[in-house]
Enzyme design. Structure first.
Site, PDB file in Angstrom:
ATOM      1  N   SER A  47      22.436  29.308  -9.011  1.00  4.30           N
ATOM      2  CA  SER A  47      21.709  28.040  -9.058  1.00  4.30           C
ATOM      3  C   SER A  47      22.602  26.941  -9.603  1.00  4.30           C
ATOM      4  O   SER A  47      22.288  25.767  -9.438  1.00  4.30           O
ATOM      5  CB  SER A  47      20.511  28.122 -10.000  1.00  4.30           C
ATOM      6  OG  SER A  47      19.835  29.299  -9.854  1.00  4.30           O
ATOM      7  N   HIS A  69      22.309  28.826  -1.659  1.00  9.03           N
ATOM      8  CA  HIS A  69      21.288  28.697  -2.705  1.00  9.03           C
ATOM      9  C   HIS A  69      19.903  28.731  -2.084  1.00  9.03           C
ATOM     10  O   HIS A  69      19.456  27.748  -1.486  1.00  9.03           O
ATOM     11  CB  HIS A  69      21.533  27.386  -3.483  1.00  9.03           C
ATOM     12  CG  HIS A  69      20.614  27.206  -4.643  1.00  9.03           C
ATOM     13  ND1 HIS A  69      20.192  25.968  -5.077  1.00  9.03           N
ATOM     14  CD2 HIS A  69      20.019  28.101  -5.466  1.00  9.03           C
ATOM     15  CE1 HIS A  69      19.388  26.120  -6.111  1.00  9.03           C
ATOM     16  NE2 HIS A  69      19.269  27.411  -6.360  1.00  9.03           N
ATOM     17  N   GLU A  72      20.482  25.697   0.448  1.00  9.31           N
ATOM     18  CA  GLU A  72      21.610  24.778   0.253  1.00  9.31           C
ATOM     19  C   GLU A  72      22.896  25.581   0.471  1.00  9.31           C
ATOM     20  O   GLU A  72      23.115  26.591  -0.208  1.00  9.31           O
ATOM     21  CB  GLU A  72      21.617  24.221  -1.174  1.00  9.31           C
ATOM     22  CG  GLU A  72      20.522  23.214  -1.450  1.00  9.31           C
ATOM     23  CD  GLU A  72      20.604  22.646  -2.873  1.00  9.31           C
ATOM     24  OE1 GLU A  72      20.607  21.417  -3.007  1.00  9.31           O
ATOM     25  OE2 GLU A  72      20.656  23.417  -3.841  1.00  9.31           O
ATOM     26  N   ASN A  82      18.577  20.369  -7.447  1.00  6.33           N
ATOM     27  CA  ASN A  82      18.390  20.294  -8.903  1.00  6.33           C
ATOM     28  C   ASN A  82      18.886  18.981  -9.481  1.00  6.33           C
ATOM     29  O   ASN A  82      18.385  18.514 -10.500  1.00  6.33           O
ATOM     30  CB  ASN A  82      19.071  21.480  -9.597  1.00  6.33           C
ATOM     31  CG  ASN A  82      18.193  22.716  -9.520  1.00  6.33           C
ATOM     32  OD1 ASN A  82      16.967  22.612  -9.404  1.00  6.33           O
ATOM     33  ND2 ASN A  82      18.794  23.882  -9.558  1.00  6.33           N
TER      34      ASN A  82
END
Ligand SMILES: NC(=O)c1ccc[n+]([C@@H]2O[C@H](COP(=O)([O-])OP(=O)(O)OC[C@H]3O[C@@H](n4cnc5c(N)ncnc54)[C@H](O)[C@@H]3O)[C@@H](O)[C@H]2O)c1
Length: 286
Positions: free
Chosen positions: A119, A140, A152, A191
């Protein structure tokens, strides 16, 4: 480019088991390895349970469940010589991931892509311990992997275009949409956007500008998000959110990523969100 027939998955926890399930549902043979005793059996039972629930909802045919399960094979890392593509989903500890990558790069065939589901960690750093860093990429997935649409794909410093294309092809085989993160930067895209949203919602709460319910309602109805940020933060786990914020803050030295005190206090008190029964909201434990 040939479709992937055999996928190696390292780590059979939340994400590894989800990725193995997803691949098996799309007819891909999965070699599944975990270093912890009993982890594969636990993962296989969870996958079967999830498939049975999906069958109750009419999303998969009950008659196909045994066949899907038969695609997932408990394996040793040495068996990964058979893999066309490998996804690593072990714990988020750099030293552990590096050992796994270093080991894998000695076992797999030269053309096999090594992907990490990290992550937050740098793909370039993981690739640095491999004999062929050009075949290393980030993939991801989001939790739960069988359901969340996006992957991702993260380019490391030395990742070749064909490696990115192979990752895109695998994601497509598994019915996912992809974006390419062209620079290996902390937080990738999702994120990097999500953490400032969480932080601003928490600051608004700290300042007493609005109640938690109203902050969530504002974002749901005013921005058309399916979940409010405080509810979503509880679902992702407040300890995980705090770790990601601290990581981004340490990397960027930017106040956009500075974790609010209200979050730190909740985590210190052991209120980690839905999984602990209490976070910004209270949850009844099953
Ligand atoms: N949980 C999430 O929401 C989420 C979402 C996206 C990405 N990720 C990332 O996915 C990865 C896995 O997270 P998770 O939530 O599935 O963790 P988890 O703790 O559920 O599972 C990790 C698994 O790795 C195994 N493991 C540890 N060391 C190993 C080794 N050396 N070799 C083989 N297996 C080993 C453990 O036994 C465990 O079964 C992490 O990098 C995490 O950052 C997690």
């Amino acid at each position: 480019m040939e479709p992937i027939k055999t996928l190696g998955v390292v780590g059979a926890g939340t994400m590894g088991s989800g990725i193995a399930q997803l691949a098996a549902m799309h007819g891909i043979r999965v070699l599944l390895y975990d270093s912890q005793e009993g982890a594969i059996n636990r993962a296989l039972s969870k996958i079967r349970e999830r498939l049975m629930r999906a069958a109750e909802r009419g999303q998969v045919e009950t008659a196909h469940i045994d066949e899907m399960m038969s695609h997932i094979i408990e394996s040793s890392l040495d068996d990964f010589v058979q893999a066309d593509f490998v996804i690593e989903a072990v714990v988020e500890v750099m030293a552990v991931k590096k050992t796994v990558f270093e080991h894998l790069s000695r076992i797999v065939r030269p053309s096999t892509v090594l992907a990490s589901n990290t992550s937050s960690f740098s793909i370039t750093e993981l690739a640095s311990v491999c004999t062929r860093p050009e075949t290393v990429v980030g993939m991801h997935f989001f939790n739960p992997a069988p359901i969340m649409k996006l992957v991702e794909i993260v380019r490391g410093e030395d990742t070749l275009e064909t490696t990115i294309e192979q990752a895109q092809l695998l994601a497509q085989q598994m019915g996912k949409e992809t974006i390419v993160v062209q620079k290996d930067t902390p937080g990738f895209v999702v994120n990097r956007i999500l953490m400032p949203l969480f932080i601003e919602a928490m600051r608004i709460l700290e300042e007493g500008v609005a109640s938690k319910e109203d902050i969530d309602k504002a974002v749901k109805l005013g921005l058309n998000h399916p979940m409010g940020p405080l509810t979503l933060a509880d679902f992702t786990g407040l300890d995980v959110d705090l770790e990601v914020m601290d990581y981004l803050y340490n990397e960027f030295h930017d106040d956009r990523f500075a974790a609010p005190q209200v979050l730190r206090r909740l985590v210190r008190a052991g209120h980690l969100g839905k999984k602990s029964g209490r976070g910004f909201y209270h949850y009844s434990r099953k």
